[in-house]
Motif scaffolding. Structure first.
Motif, mmCIF file in Angstrom:
data_model
loop_
_atom_site.group_PDB
_atom_site.id
_atom_site.type_symbol
_atom_site.label_atom_id
_atom_site.label_comp_id
_atom_site.label_asym_id
_atom_site.label_seq_id
_atom_site.Cartn_x
_atom_site.Cartn_y
_atom_site.Cartn_z
ATOM 1 N N LEU A 107 -29.937 27.415 -42.248
ATOM 2 C CA LEU A 107 -30.997 27.001 -41.327
ATOM 3 C C LEU A 107 -31.856 28.198 -40.952
ATOM 4 O O LEU A 107 -31.323 29.255 -40.602
ATOM 5 C CB LEU A 107 -30.396 26.382 -40.068
ATOM 6 C CG LEU A 107 -30.011 24.900 -40.129
ATOM 7 C CD1 LEU A 107 -29.235 24.507 -38.879
ATOM 8 C CD2 LEU A 107 -31.240 24.026 -40.285
ATOM 9 N N PRO A 108 -33.181 28.071 -40.984
ATOM 10 C CA PRO A 108 -34.039 29.195 -40.601
ATOM 11 C C PRO A 108 -34.008 29.413 -39.088
ATOM 12 O O PRO A 108 -33.823 28.479 -38.312
ATOM 13 C CB PRO A 108 -35.434 28.749 -41.061
ATOM 14 C CG PRO A 108 -35.372 27.259 -41.089
ATOM 15 C CD PRO A 108 -33.958 26.911 -41.453
ATOM 16 N N GLY A 109 -34.200 30.657 -38.690
ATOM 17 C CA GLY A 109 -34.307 30.983 -37.275
ATOM 18 C C GLY A 109 -32.990 31.076 -36.538
ATOM 19 O O GLY A 109 -32.989 31.174 -35.297
ATOM 20 N N VAL A 110 -31.839 31.073 -37.238
ATOM 21 C CA VAL A 110 -30.539 31.112 -36.559
ATOM 22 C C VAL A 110 -30.320 32.497 -35.944
ATOM 23 O O VAL A 110 -30.457 33.522 -36.615
ATOM 24 C CB VAL A 110 -29.406 30.767 -37.541
ATOM 25 C CG1 VAL A 110 -28.045 31.006 -36.887
ATOM 26 C CG2 VAL A 110 -29.519 29.315 -37.987
ATOM 27 N N ILE A 111 -29.991 32.503 -34.654
ATOM 28 C CA ILE A 111 -29.682 33.768 -33.976
ATOM 29 C C ILE A 111 -28.228 34.143 -34.219
ATOM 30 O O ILE A 111 -27.911 35.298 -34.539
ATOM 31 C CB ILE A 111 -29.961 33.642 -32.463
ATOM 32 C CG1 ILE A 111 -31.407 33.233 -32.230
ATOM 33 C CG2 ILE A 111 -29.641 34.951 -31.750
ATOM 34 C CD1 ILE A 111 -31.729 32.939 -30.777
ATOM 35 N N GLY A 112 -27.315 33.197 -34.073
ATOM 36 C CA GLY A 112 -25.909 33.460 -34.292
ATOM 37 C C GLY A 112 -25.068 32.240 -33.970
ATOM 38 O O GLY A 112 -25.558 31.241 -33.408
ATOM 39 N N TYR A 113 -23.769 32.331 -34.333
ATOM 40 C CA TYR A 113 -22.818 31.245 -34.128
ATOM 41 C C TYR A 113 -21.957 31.573 -32.919
ATOM 42 O O TYR A 113 -21.719 32.740 -32.591
ATOM 43 C CB TYR A 113 -21.952 31.047 -35.367
ATOM 44 C CG TYR A 113 -22.725 30.599 -36.594
ATOM 45 C CD1 TYR A 113 -22.783 29.263 -36.947
ATOM 46 C CD2 TYR A 113 -23.393 31.522 -37.399
ATOM 47 C CE1 TYR A 113 -23.480 28.846 -38.077
ATOM 48 C CE2 TYR A 113 -24.097 31.111 -38.522
ATOM 49 C CZ TYR A 113 -24.141 29.772 -38.861
ATOM 50 O OH TYR A 113 -24.822 29.368 -39.958
ATOM 51 N N GLN A 340 -39.634 28.777 -32.844
ATOM 52 C CA GLN A 340 -40.780 28.866 -33.737
ATOM 53 C C GLN A 340 -40.417 29.240 -35.169
ATOM 54 O O GLN A 340 -40.953 28.639 -36.105
ATOM 55 C CB GLN A 340 -41.815 29.839 -33.160
ATOM 56 C CG GLN A 340 -42.588 29.270 -31.983
ATOM 57 C CD GLN A 340 -43.254 27.945 -32.336
ATOM 58 O OE1 GLN A 340 -44.014 27.858 -33.287
ATOM 59 N NE2 GLN A 340 -42.949 26.902 -31.562
ATOM 60 N N PRO A 341 -39.541 30.233 -35.421
ATOM 61 C CA PRO A 341 -39.145 30.476 -36.818
ATOM 62 C C PRO A 341 -38.535 29.254 -37.479
ATOM 63 O O PRO A 341 -38.783 28.987 -38.665
ATOM 64 C CB PRO A 341 -38.148 31.624 -36.702
ATOM 65 C CG PRO A 341 -38.522 32.329 -35.439
ATOM 66 C CD PRO A 341 -38.990 31.253 -34.513
ATOM 67 N N PHE A 342 -37.748 28.494 -36.710
ATOM 68 C CA PHE A 342 -37.140 27.286 -37.265
ATOM 69 C C PHE A 342 -38.204 26.256 -37.638
ATOM 70 O O PHE A 342 -38.211 25.715 -38.749
ATOM 71 C CB PHE A 342 -36.158 26.706 -36.246
ATOM 72 C CG PHE A 342 -35.656 25.331 -36.601
ATOM 73 C CD1 PHE A 342 -34.700 25.155 -37.583
ATOM 74 C CD2 PHE A 342 -36.159 24.216 -35.951
ATOM 75 C CE1 PHE A 342 -34.250 23.886 -37.910
ATOM 76 C CE2 PHE A 342 -35.713 22.940 -36.272
ATOM 77 C CZ PHE A 342 -34.759 22.778 -37.251
#
Length: 689
Positions: A107-113, A340-342
């Protein structure tokens, strides 16, 4: 004469009104027909682009569902730093795929899990437990500090949205050798007294209650503008989009919901190493560990994983999370996403790859609030006002679960009608030009016909005057001679007068007959070679007496050897030309101080012979130099004119000269005017050949 009389009685203003009425009678039906045809093409283009919007929405939905499906296939143990690889009995452990840094996600724009257990403890797969053992897994102190910083950021975002307790321990300090202070890497426990009320209530009995409430209430998200000041979003209901095209397709319906596969909870069997038994050593691959001499205890269990849920946080971040049950305990696992990146990568890029981006805007709404707008020229931009989205509504649809709260709205900025529309526009433009050109030409033609009708009336009046006056004089003098009332001395003068008037009548009748023949295209000229000298002599013979009786002096002259040049002319027509020009000169210079007529012949360049008839009268006004050769044109009003004539003499001069291959013009002299008749010398007929 009936139609001529009607035309002569029509004024230019009346002609304009009638033509304008005729023009509107053609323009209005044509405009309605073109408008209907263009509207039909626009509707067909709308339908075509609507189909493209449906296809694009389907592609966007399929892509997002594929990416979400990839995340849903991750096991419960993937959210831990270490996972058991292969058979649990082998006791082989390795680092989880989610423990990579920087974070890699489909997935685009993922910061972290992240993961939140039933006690509200927050963790991420980025950090081993305990963190001071990071070096055993090939993680440097500098990288560990970066991992810890991202861990704290994830926890900070969730705590700001009242989902977990805020971290208390600071980020690890790095000394000048790049070594992290181990004391700063101890897991933080947080303080209940510093947590928000909802979080303290969760700690008391329901620490994960905030996640349960995410999709149960409407979240009041207020995006910040460039100055950092929060502004309320507009809602979809506030959009003032034109729906006339959509209404032609069908009655207004609720947004379509994309069809997705059934999403149900699934069970899986998992294995994790017991935290207290991990004493692995790095052997070869720093990402893998083996049990030490004390042995590695593997805990095997069954877990039940719910489908992912999606929500928008108060901070503007997106969260994708799921609930997992293990041994009667509930865990929350998920990932934080930059908005926004997502949206840009998952929706905006696909939109700008299509033709839709050139004529429409794509607005993403979440739970009825405007989320973000994309166009072909601009990057993604927050929309704080409904007026920022303009045009006609093209299509709207919902995405499939878990993104079913997101709605895609396509609005048309400009709707091209395609090649057919451009053809209709060109046809409309050509038709308008033709109508305007036809209106102008008909108006000019009407004015000419009105002028011609009036000139014909003037001609009838003039011809009546020209015929009546000499006939009356001839009759009067004839009666006097018949009755013997004239003395012998006066008889000669009366005979001369009768002769001159009869000659005048003959010229007038010849002009009228010549005009009639030319009007019917019945003029037949017999062109024969004749020398300039012969022409000049015939002119002298035919006009000397009339000029002398008018009291004028006649002068004829020719330059050099021009008299030897041969011209192919009709002698009678040439004589009529010169007689008409001399008669015109006599009429308009009757009151001149110099009573003289000069006729000359000269050879000019390009082998042209020029015959000139000059008078010493007032000359010709500059604005009438071309008009005087028009048929029936007279520079004086018929009621006030002082000279005789019918208005056909100079017109016949011009037409007869043109029929013999020549031309005529006029030049003003000081004083008087010089009429020139120019004929080309035929090849091989020049002097001396």
């Amino acid at each position: 004469m009936g139609s001529g009389s009607r035309l002569a009685g029509l004024s230019p203003a009346q002609l304009r009104r009638w033509l304008l009425l005729f023009f509107l009678a053609l323009l209005i039906p044509s405009g309605i027909l073109i408008q209907q045809s263009y509207s039909q093409l626009k509707w067909e283009a709308f339908h075509l682009y609507r189909v493209q919007a449906e296809e694009l929405s389907s592609r966007i939905n399929e892509r997002l569902m594929r990416l979400v499906g990839t995340e849903e296939q991750r096991g419960f143990t993937d959210y831990a730093f270490l996972v058991v690889a292969g058979e649990a009995r082998a006791g082989f452990v390795q680092r989880s795929a989610l423990s990579r840094y920087p974070v890699e996600a489909p997935l685009p724009g993922v910061i972290g899990y992240f993961q939140v257990d039933d006690a509200g403890r927050f963790s991420t797969p980025l950090l081993p437990a305990p963190p001071d053992q990071a070096a055993r897994y090939g993680i440097s102190a500098a990288e560990l500090a970066q991992r810890q910083s991202l861990h704290n950021r994830l926890q900070q975002i969730l705590s700001e949205n009242r989902l977990v307790q805020a971290a208390v321990a600071p980020a690890p300090a790095i000394d000048e050798h790049g070594t992290a202070d181990d004391s700063s890497l101890r897991p933080s426990t947080g303080s209940l007294s510093s947590a928000p009320d909802a979080l303290r209530a969760g700690r008391a009995g329901q620490p994960q209650a905030a996640f349960d409430a995410l999709n149960q209430v409407q979240r009041k998200v207020q995006p910040a503008n460039k100055a950092g000041i929060s502004q309320p979003r507009s809602r979809v209901e506030d959009l003032q989009l034109d729906r006339r095209f959509e209404e032609q397709l069908a009655a207004p319906e609720a947004p379509k919901v994309a069809v997705s596969k059934a999403r149900t909870a699934r069970k899986e069997r998992s294995a994790l190493p017991a935290p207290t038994s991990i004493e692995a050593e790095v052997d070869g691959d720093p990402a893998a560990a083996r049990p030490g001499q004390s042995g590695l205890r593997i805990h095997t269990f069954e877990s039940e994983l719910d489908p992912f849920e999606f929500s928008l946080l108060d901070s503007g971040h997106l969260v994708l999370f799921r609930k997992v049950w293990r041994d009667g305990r509930r865990f929350i696992q998920g990932l934080l996403i930059e908005q926004q990146p997502f949206l840009q990568a998952a929706i905006g890029d696909l939109f700008r790859e299509t033709n839709l981006s050139g004529m429409s805007e794509l607005t993403v709404a979440y739970r009825g609030e405007l989320f973000s707008t994309f166009s072909g020229q601009l990057a993604a931009a927050y929309q704080s006002r409904a007026q920022a989205v303009t045009g006609s509504l093209l299509y709207r649809t919902r995405l499939a679960a878990p993104l079913s709260e997101m709605v895609l709205i396509y609005s048309i900025r400009q709707l091209p009608a395609g090649p057919g529309g451009r053809l209709i526009l060109w046809v409309a433009l050509i038709l308008l030009l033709v109508l305007c050109g036809g209106f102008y030409l008909l108006y000019r033609l009407g004015l000419r016909q009105i002028a011609l009708a009036r000139q014909q009336q003037d001609f009838v009046s003039a011809i009546s005057h020209e015929l009546k006056t000499p006939l009356t004089s001839i009759r009067m003098y004839g009666e006097m001679l018949r009755e013997g009332w004239a003395s012998e001395e006066k008889k000669r003068a009366y005979y001369d007068y009768i002769y001159d008037e009869s000659e005048r009548l003959s010229r007038l009748i010849n002009n009228v007959l010549q005009l009639a023949r030319m009007t019917r295209n019945g003029l037949v000229l017999e062109l024969k070679p004749v020398s300039v000298a012969q022409l000049m002599e015939s002119i002298r013979t035919k006009i000397s007496a009339p000029v002398a009786r008018a009291g004028f002096q006649l002068e004829l002259h020719s330059d050099g050897v021009v008299g030897d040049n041969m011209l192919k002319l009709d002698s009678d027509s040439f004589s009529q030309i010169m007689i008409n020009l001399v008669d015109n000169a006599l009429k308009f210079s009757a009151r001149a101080e110099v009573q003289r007529i000069e006729i000359g012949a000269a050879l000019e360049r390009h082998n042209q012979v020029v015959f000139t008839v000059r008078d010493f009268g007032p000359g010709v006004p500059r604005d009438q130099m071309k008009k005087i050769f028009r048929l029936f044109y007279r520079s004086e009003n018929e009621l006030t004119r002082e000279t005789v004539g019918t208005g056909i003499g100079l017109a016949l001069v011009s037409q007869l000269a043109a029929a013999m291959g020549g031309r005529v013009d006029v030049l003003n002299q000081q004083p008087g005017a010089a009429f020139r008749v120019i004929f080309p010398v035929p090849a091989g007929a020049q002097c001396g050949e």
